[in-house]
Write an enzyme that holds these catalytic residues in place. Structure first.
Site, mmCIF file in Angstrom:
data_model
loop_
_atom_site.group_PDB
_atom_site.id
_atom_site.type_symbol
_atom_site.label_atom_id
_atom_site.label_comp_id
_atom_site.label_asym_id
_atom_site.label_seq_id
_atom_site.Cartn_x
_atom_site.Cartn_y
_atom_site.Cartn_z
ATOM 1 N N ASP A 264 0.871 -1.171 0.000
ATOM 2 C CA ASP A 264 0.000 0.000 0.000
ATOM 3 C C ASP A 264 0.922 1.240 0.000
ATOM 4 O OD1 ASP A 264 -2.291 1.709 0.624
ATOM 5 O OD2 ASP A 264 -1.522 1.733 2.679
HETATM 6 CA CA CA Z 1 -2.693 3.213 3.701
#
Ligand code: CA
Length: 230
Positions: free
Chosen positions: A11
């Protein structure tokens, strides 16, 4: 310990860049302009949700309805305006170490973010040169459903050509963990924000660690474990 992974899916906000304080500040200030109260802490709870999804949670609470398209646009613009006044987010401490550990395992490195900035690749390349490739990136431009829907991580697997069982996700937000687990992927959560570890565990994280330096240590364990198994 799991078998040696073939891909590590990272991420971005709160994992590769320390950008969440800016996002949380911007959300909370922009909402106030419209009479909607959102603490920075709550912004962390909703991290990963699309802009309109976040806005509707607030308008439902205070106005008893979803925002119109025009309202959503105005609120999101206000958020972006505040965000743009914030200092540029620094790379997250330990992230380079974690990327290096993934690379040394021979893993494909995949980016899975809800962010839809056109300059994403250049920014990644300037801070993390040689780690990311455009064809191994899933951004806000690619997906129909944002996190917590599994689509972003499923698309990441597809782009890498790797099965869920042979991948590892590095996330920092409960909704991101939910998305990764929905895609069936082993998930290491780096709790780089103010939320309780239990929220990440309840979202399904397999391991919760305090920072990206600890993520690097987790990834290096794969190497040690596989060397022992030889
Ligand atoms: Ca994040």
């Amino acid at each position: 310990m799991m078998p040696l992974p073939e891909a590590v899916l990272f991420d971005m906000d709160g994992v590769l860049f320390n950008s969440m304080p800016n996002h949380a500040f911007a959300w909370s200030h922009a909402m106030t302009q419209f009479g909607l109260q959102m603490t920075p802490y709550e912004a962390y709870l909703h991290e990963g949700r699309t802009g309109s999804g976040t806005i509707n949670i607030l308008t439902q609470r205070y106005w008893g309805r979803d925002a119109t398209e025009e309202e959503t646009e105005r609120i999101y613009q206000a958020k972006t305006q505040v965000f743009n006044t914030c200092p540029e987010a620094k790379p997250m401490r330990g992230a380079l170490e974690a990327l290096t550990a993934a690379k040394e395992l021979g893993c494909k490195i995949v980016l899975v973010t809800g962010s839809a900035q056109v300059s994403l690749l250049e920014r990644l390349e300037s801070h993390y040169p040689g780690f990311f490739r455009e064809e191994l990136m899933v951004t806000g431009f690619d997906v129909k459903h944002g996190k917590p829907h599994p689509e972003p991580y499923l698309m990441g697997l597809e782009k890498a050509g790797v099965e869920a069982a042979k991948a590892v996700v590095v996330e920092n937000a409960p909704l991101g963990v939910e998305s990764a687990k929905g895609a069936g992927i082993f998930t290491v959560a780096a709790n780089t924000g103010p939320l309780e570890d239990s929220l990440l565990r309840d979202a399904g994280a397999d391991i919760v660690v305090p920072d990206m330096t600890a993520v690097a240590a987790v990834l290096r364990q794969y190497e040690t474990a596989s060397a022992h198994n030889l």
